[in-house]
Design a protein around this motif. Structure first.
Motif, mmCIF file in Angstrom:
data_model
loop_
_atom_site.group_PDB
_atom_site.id
_atom_site.type_symbol
_atom_site.label_atom_id
_atom_site.label_comp_id
_atom_site.label_asym_id
_atom_site.label_seq_id
_atom_site.Cartn_x
_atom_site.Cartn_y
_atom_site.Cartn_z
ATOM 1 N N GLY A 41 4.515 8.442 9.600
ATOM 2 C CA GLY A 41 4.655 9.898 9.682
ATOM 3 C C GLY A 41 5.919 10.389 10.364
ATOM 4 N N LEU A 83 11.524 10.159 12.964
ATOM 5 C CA LEU A 83 11.915 9.832 11.590
ATOM 6 C C LEU A 83 13.245 10.483 11.216
ATOM 7 C CD1 LEU A 83 11.153 8.247 9.133
ATOM 8 C CD2 LEU A 83 9.633 10.068 8.412
ATOM 9 N N GLY A 85 2.850 5.375 4.559
ATOM 10 C CA GLY A 85 1.748 6.338 4.613
ATOM 11 C C GLY A 85 1.628 6.860 6.032
ATOM 12 N N SER A 86 0.413 7.233 6.404
ATOM 13 C CA SER A 86 0.270 7.897 7.696
ATOM 14 C C SER A 86 0.223 6.889 8.849
ATOM 15 C CB SER A 86 -0.983 8.765 7.694
ATOM 16 O OG SER A 86 -2.096 7.970 7.391
ATOM 17 N N CYS A 109 7.955 12.974 4.075
ATOM 18 C CA CYS A 109 7.868 12.507 5.464
ATOM 19 C C CYS A 109 9.045 13.036 6.257
ATOM 20 C CB CYS A 109 7.853 10.987 5.473
ATOM 21 S SG CYS A 109 9.120 10.316 4.418
ATOM 22 N N PRO A 156 -2.195 1.210 -5.149
ATOM 23 C CA PRO A 156 -1.513 2.509 -5.252
ATOM 24 C C PRO A 156 -2.350 3.596 -4.593
ATOM 25 C CG PRO A 156 -2.615 1.989 -7.306
ATOM 26 C CD PRO A 156 -2.845 0.812 -6.393
ATOM 27 N N VAL A 204 0.866 -1.184 0.000
ATOM 28 C CA VAL A 204 0.000 0.000 0.000
ATOM 29 C C VAL A 204 0.899 1.229 0.000
ATOM 30 C CG1 VAL A 204 -1.845 1.210 1.234
ATOM 31 C CG2 VAL A 204 -1.729 -1.290 1.306
ATOM 32 N N GLU A 233 2.160 16.299 12.852
ATOM 33 C CA GLU A 233 2.605 16.298 11.457
ATOM 34 C C GLU A 233 1.620 17.143 10.638
ATOM 35 O OE1 GLU A 233 2.280 12.712 8.879
ATOM 36 O OE2 GLU A 233 4.379 13.094 8.369
ATOM 37 N N PHE A 251 2.359 18.161 7.242
ATOM 38 C CA PHE A 251 2.517 17.709 5.859
ATOM 39 C C PHE A 251 2.193 18.825 4.874
ATOM 40 C CE2 PHE A 251 2.800 13.983 2.926
ATOM 41 C CZ PHE A 251 3.985 13.528 3.475
ATOM 42 N N SER A 297 6.997 6.512 13.885
ATOM 43 C CA SER A 297 7.338 6.716 12.469
ATOM 44 C C SER A 297 7.508 5.421 11.692
ATOM 45 C CB SER A 297 8.626 7.535 12.349
ATOM 46 O OG SER A 297 8.400 8.846 12.778
ATOM 47 N N GLU A 351 6.408 2.274 7.049
ATOM 48 C CA GLU A 351 7.132 3.533 7.258
ATOM 49 C C GLU A 351 6.072 4.614 7.270
ATOM 50 O OE1 GLU A 351 10.120 3.438 8.157
ATOM 51 O OE2 GLU A 351 10.527 1.366 7.600
ATOM 52 N N PHE A 398 1.018 8.937 -1.682
ATOM 53 C CA PHE A 398 1.004 9.795 -2.874
ATOM 54 C C PHE A 398 2.343 10.482 -3.114
ATOM 55 C CE2 PHE A 398 0.336 13.187 0.250
ATOM 56 C CZ PHE A 398 1.076 14.220 -0.309
ATOM 57 N N VAL A 402 -3.333 5.215 9.684
ATOM 58 C CA VAL A 402 -3.747 4.131 8.778
ATOM 59 C C VAL A 402 -2.948 2.862 9.092
ATOM 60 C CG1 VAL A 402 -3.737 3.339 6.384
ATOM 61 C CG2 VAL A 402 -4.567 5.634 6.916
#
Ligand code: NAD
Length: 545
Positions: free
Chosen positions: A299, A458, A269-270, A331, A217, A190, A427, A429, A506, A297, A193, A273
C-alpha cells in the motif's frame, strides 16, 4: 523438450518503451477499440483454470461484473478446489525440470513474442477487457494493459540479458563462471485488481529466469487476467510454466504457503494481506526445501508537498491527475497534499474548477475522465471516509457517491487543520485528496510531518521553483518514498525509466521490471574450473629454513 542447439552470443532486438497511442477521434486505434468493446459487451466467456496446459472446469462458478454497470455480467469463472491447487504445484515442479534447461534466450523469445502480440493483434482485446472488467478509461487501459505490460515483457528480457552477462573475474589458469539458476520449486504469484500489467508481470518474471509460477489472479480482474493467460499460451508458453489458479485466496494461500516446494512469493496488493503471508511463511520456515524469496509491493499514502515558490498551474494539475485518475485506485495516487497558506486560495480554486469539469461514468463513453471504483466493498469503504470528512473536516468539492447502477464516487477535495487526521494517514484507495494548509514559515516542520504521518513510503512529490527548497525536501524525505518526483505528479512510473517500488510498509522495494527484481528469482551457482590441478599438498612456507 529442451532448447534447440545454438552457438553464438545472441544479440537482442532493440528494446524500447512501447509508444502510447492517443485514441483521439478519428484514430485507427480508437475505431479498433470501440469495435472490440462492443463485441466484448455481448460475450460472456466461461473462464477455466489452466493447470499443466489443460483447462479445468470445477463447476464451482462465480460471476464477474462491470464496476460501472454492476448488473452486467462480463464473465463467469471456475473457482479452484484444494485438489486443483495441489495439482498446480505438482505441475509447476514437473514443468520446471525441462524449462530450467532451456537457454535463456529461448525463454525470452516467448515473452518478446507475447509483447509483440500485445502490441498488435491483442491490443484491442486487452484494453477492452481492462475497461469492462476494471473500469479503466481508454487511456488508462492503454498505459496499463498495453504499454506497461509490453514494457515489462520486453525490458525484463533486456535486464535479464545484462544479469546473465555479469560474470566474475578469473585469474590465470582457471575459469570462474556464474550460473543464474531459476528458483527450485514454484513461485506463488498473487496479483491485485488495479493493474492488468502487474497480473502479466508477476508470474512471468520468475519464469523468464527459469522458474515456474502458480498464478492466483485477482477475482476483480479476472477478465483481463484470463486474456493475459491466453495470450501467453498463444506466444508459446509451455504447459505448467505458469499455472492459472483463480479462487478463494485464503484456501489457495494456505496450501501454497505451507508447501515444502515454495520457492518464492511475488505479491502485489495490500499491506495487511502481505504481512499475513509473511507470517505464514515464518511459521512454516523449517518445512521448506529452500528459504522462500519474498517480494511484495503493497500500500501507499502518497503525498505532494508544495513550497511557496511552486508553479501553481502545474501543482493543481498534478493534484487532479495524480489524485483522481483511475478513481484514485493506483498505489501511487496522490492522497495527501501539503500547501503553503500564501498559494492555497489559488491552488484550491484551480483544483475545484478542474473537479467540476471532471465527468464520471461508464468508460464506454470516452468523454469521461473517471469510471467506477472496483466493487461494493471499495464503494462502502470510500463512502465511510467521505462521511468522516463531512463530520470532522471540510469537504471543498465532491463528497458524494452513488452505487445504483455502478460503483461511482465523485472526485473529492477535503481540507483539514489536523496534520494527524486519519484521512491524511490511512490508505483510502479512492478519489479522495485531503489537504493540509501550513504557514509559509513552517516549511522545515511540514517536511517532518510529511515524513512521519503514515507508515507507508511509496511515492511522493515536491513542487518548487527554488533549488534550495528542492534540496531540503530531497534530504528530509529521503526515506519517505521509493519513487520521488520533483515538479511532477507521483503517479505514472514507466518501466525502465522510473523503476517502481516503496519501502517501510509499502513493500520490499525490489522495483518491479528491473534487474533488482529479476535477481530475486535467480539463485546463483558459482563455478570454478582449474585447468591444471595442483598435485602437491605442501606449500612453500612449510619448507625448512
Ligand atoms: P488485496 O490485498 O485485496 O488483493 C491482492 C491479491 O491478494 C488478490 O489476488 C487477492 O485475491 C489476494 N488476497 C486477498 N486476501 C488474501 C489473503 N487473506 N491471503 C492471500 N491472498 C489474499 O489488494 P487489491 O485490492 O487487489 O489491490 C489494492 C492494493 O494493492 C492497495 O493496497 C495498493 O496500494 C496495492 N498495490 C500496490 C502496488 C505497488 O506497486 N506497491 C501496486 C498495485 C497495488
Amino acid at each position: 523438450m529442451s532448447s534447440a542447439p545454438f552457438d553464438g552470443n545472441r544479440r537482442l532486438p532493440p528494446l524500447v518503451n512501447e509508444p502510447i497511442r492517443s485514441y483521439a477521434p478519428g484514430s485507427p486505434e480508437r475505431a479498433a477499440l470501440k469495435s472490440r468493446l462492443a463485441a466484448m459487451e455481448k460475450e460472456c466467456p466461461e473462464i477455466p483454470l489452466v493447470i499443466g496446459g489443460k483447462e479445468i472446469r470445477t463447476g464451482d462458478i462465480e460471476k464477474a461484473t462491470s464496476p460501472h454497470k454492476h448488473g452486467h455480467v462480463t464473465a463467469t469463472w471456475h473457482k479452484a478446489r484444494p485438489e486443483d491447487v495441489k495439482a498446480a504445484i505438482k505441475s509447476s515442479a514437473e514443468a520446471q525440470r525441462d524449462w530450467s534447461t532451456w537457454r535463456w534466450e529461448d525463454r525470452a523469445a516467448i515473452l518478446l513474442k507475447a509483447a509483440e502480440l500485445l502490441a498488435t493483434t491483442w491490443r484491442p482485446t486487452m484494453a477492452a477487457a481492462t475497461m469492462l472488467g476494471q473500469s479503466k478509461t481508454a487511456f488508462q487501459a492503454e498505459i496499463d494493459a498495453t504499454c506497461e505490460l509490453i514494457d515489462f515483457w520486453r525490458l525484463n528480457v533486456a535486464f535479464a540479458g545484462e544479469l546473465y552477462g555479469e560474470q566474475p573475474m578469473s585469474s590465470q589458469g582457471m575459469w570462474n563462471q556464474t550460473d543464474l539458476r531459476g528458483l527450485e520449486g514454484f513461485v506463488y504469484a498473487v496479483t491485485p485488481f488495479n493493474f492488468t500489467a502487474i497480473g502479466g508481470n508477476l508470474p512471468t518474471a520468475p519464469a523468464l529466469m527459469g522458474g515456474t509460477s502458480l498464478w492466483k489472479p485477482s477475482n476483480a480482474a479476472i477478465l483481463s487476467s484470463w486474456y493475459t493467460m491466453k495470450l501467453l499460451i498463444e506466444a508459446g508458453l509451455p504447459p505448467g510454466v505458469v499455472n492459472f489458479v483463480p479462487g478463494d485466496p485464503i484456501m489457495i494461500s494456505d496450501i501454497a504457503l505451507s508447501h515444502p516446494d515454495l520457492g518464492g512469493i511475488h505479491f502485489t496488493g495490500s499491506t495487511t494481506v502481505f504481512q499475513s503471508m509473511w507470517k505464514t511463511v515464518g511459521n512454516n520456515i523449517s518445512n521448506y526445501k529452500s528459504y522462500p524469496r519474498i517480494v511484495g509491493e503493497t500500500g501507499g499514502k502518497d503525498f505532494i508537498i508544495a513550497h511557496p515558490s511552486a508553479d501553481i498551474a502545474g501543482l493543481a494539475t498534478a493534484i487532479v491527475r495524480g489524485g483522481f485518475e483511475y478513481q484514485g485506485q493506483k498505489c501511487s495516487a496522490a492522497s495527501r497534499v501539503y500547501i503553503p497558506k500564501s498559494i492555497w486560495p489559488e491552488v484550491r480554486d484551480r483544483v475545484i474548477a478542474m473537479i467540476k469539469d471532471i465527468k464520471v461514468g461508464d468508460v464506454n463513453n470516452f468523454t469521461n475522465f473517471m469510471g467506477a471504483v472496483i466493487d461494493k466493498r471499495a464503494h462502502d469503504r470510500i463512502t465511510g471516509y467521505l462521511a468522516d470528512g463531512k463530520k470532522n473536516a471540510k469537504v471543498l468539492a465532491g463528497g458524494t457517491a452513488n452505487g445504483e447502477t455502478g460503483w461511482f464516487v465523485e472526485p473529492t477535495l477535503i481540507q483539514t487543520e489536523d496534520p494527524a487526521y486519519r484521512l491524511l494517514c490511512e490508505e483510502i484507495f479512492g478519489p479522495v485528496v485531503t489537504a493540509y494548509v501550513y504557514d509559509d514559515n513552517k516549511w522545515a516542520e511540514t517536511l517532518k510531518i510529511v515524513d512521519s504521518t503514515s507508515p507507508y513510503a511509496l511515492t511522493g512529490a515536491v513542487f518548487s521553483r527554488d533549488r534550495k527548497a528542492i534540496h531540503e525536501a530531497h534530504a528530509a524525505l529521503r526515506n519517505s518514498a521509493g519513487n520521488f518526483y520533483i515538479n511532477d505528479k507521483p503517479t505514472g512510473a514507466i518501466v525502465g525509466q522510473q523503476p517502481f517500488g516503496g519501502s517501510r510498509a509499502s513493500g520490499t522495494n525490489d522495483k518491479a521490471g528491473s534487474k533488482m527484481n529479476l535477481m530475486r528469482w535467480a539463485s546463483a551457482r558459482t563455478v570454478k574450473e582449474t585447468f591444471v590441478p595442483a598435485t602437491e599438498h605442501h606449500y612453500p612456507f612449510m619448507d625448512a629454513e
